[in-house]
Design an enzyme around this catalytic site. Structure first.
Site, PDB file in Angstrom:
ATOM      1  N   HIS A 147       0.852  -1.179   0.000  1.00 14.34           N
ATOM      2  CA  HIS A 147       0.000   0.000   0.000  1.00 14.34           C
ATOM      3  C   HIS A 147       0.889   1.230   0.000  1.00 14.34           C
ATOM      4  CE1 HIS A 147      -3.549   2.445   0.669  1.00 14.34           C
ATOM      5  NE2 HIS A 147      -2.839   3.138   1.530  1.00 14.34           N
ATOM      6  N   CYS A 148       0.623   2.152  -0.918  1.00 15.58           N
ATOM      7  CA  CYS A 148       1.406   3.382  -1.011  1.00 15.58           C
ATOM      8  C   CYS A 148       0.574   4.529  -0.442  1.00 15.58           C
ATOM      9  CB  CYS A 148       1.773   3.670  -2.460  1.00 15.58           C
ATOM     10  SG  CYS A 148       2.651   5.236  -2.665  1.00 15.58           S
TER      11      CYS A 148
END
Length: 156
Positions: free
Chosen positions: A4-5
Site C-alpha cells: 500500500h502506497c
C-alpha cells in the site's frame, strides 16, 4: 497486491506498478529540476553581488524560503531516490517488494543449507522484465499507458 502506497492512497500491484514506478521517477526528476532552479537563483544572486548590484540582494524572507527549499528538496530527493533505486532493482529482477523480501529469506535459508537453491521463475531477462511492467516500446516507458498483458504474454 504488492504494497500500500500512502502517497497515492492506493495499493500497488500488478496492474498499476508501472504507474507507481513512473510516479516516483517523476518525483525524482521534479526534485532535480527544482534543485537546478534553486542553484540558478543562488548563482544569479551571487553574480549580482559580485558586480556590486546590491539592489538585487534578496530579502531575509527570500533567503529563509530558499534555505527551506534546499533542505526539503534534498530530503525528498534522498528518500525518494532510495525508493526509486530499490524499485528499479526490483523492476530489473521482475519481482515485487513482497517477492524480494521472500527471496531474501529463501537466499538466507539456502546459505544456511536448510533448502536447495531455487531458480526464480519470473525473471525473464532485464529488457523483457522492463517491458512487462512499462510496455514493449522503450520510447513510451515514461508515458502513462494501459498495457494489454494478455497480448504481451502471447508476443513473448
Amino acid at each position: 497486491m504488492d504494497h500500500h502506497c500512502p502517497w497515492v492512497n492506493n495499493c500497488v500491484g500488478h496492474g498499476n506498478y508501472g504507474h507507481f514506478f513512473r510516479f516516483i521517477v517523476y518525483v525524482d526528476l521534479a526534485c532535480i529540476y527544482h534543485l537546478c532552479l534553486l542553484i540558478g537563483r543562488v548563482r544569479s544572486i551571487m553574480n549580482s553581488i559580485r558586480h556590486f548590484q546590491f539592489d538585487a540582494e534578496p530579502s531575509t524572507s527570500d533567503i529563509i524560503l530558499m534555505v527551506i527549499n534546499f533542505v526539503l528538496v534534498f530530503v525528498v530527493l534522498f528518500a525518494v531516490g532510495i525508493l526509486s533505486g530499490y524499485q528499479f532493482y526490483c523492476l530489473l529482477r521482475n519481482q515485487s517488494n513482497i517477492e524480494a523480501w521472500e527471496r531474501g529469506k529463501v537466499e538466507t535459508l539456502v546459505r544456511r543449507g536448510k533448502i536447495q537453491p531455487i531458480k526464480y521463475p519470473f525473471d525473464i531477462g532485464i529488457y523483457k522484465n522492463i517491458c512487462q511492467v512499462l510496455g514493449p516500446k522503450p520510447m513510451l516507458w515514461l508515458w502513462p499507458q494501459t498495457l494489454n498483458l494478455i497480448t504481451m504474454k502471447k508476443k513473448a
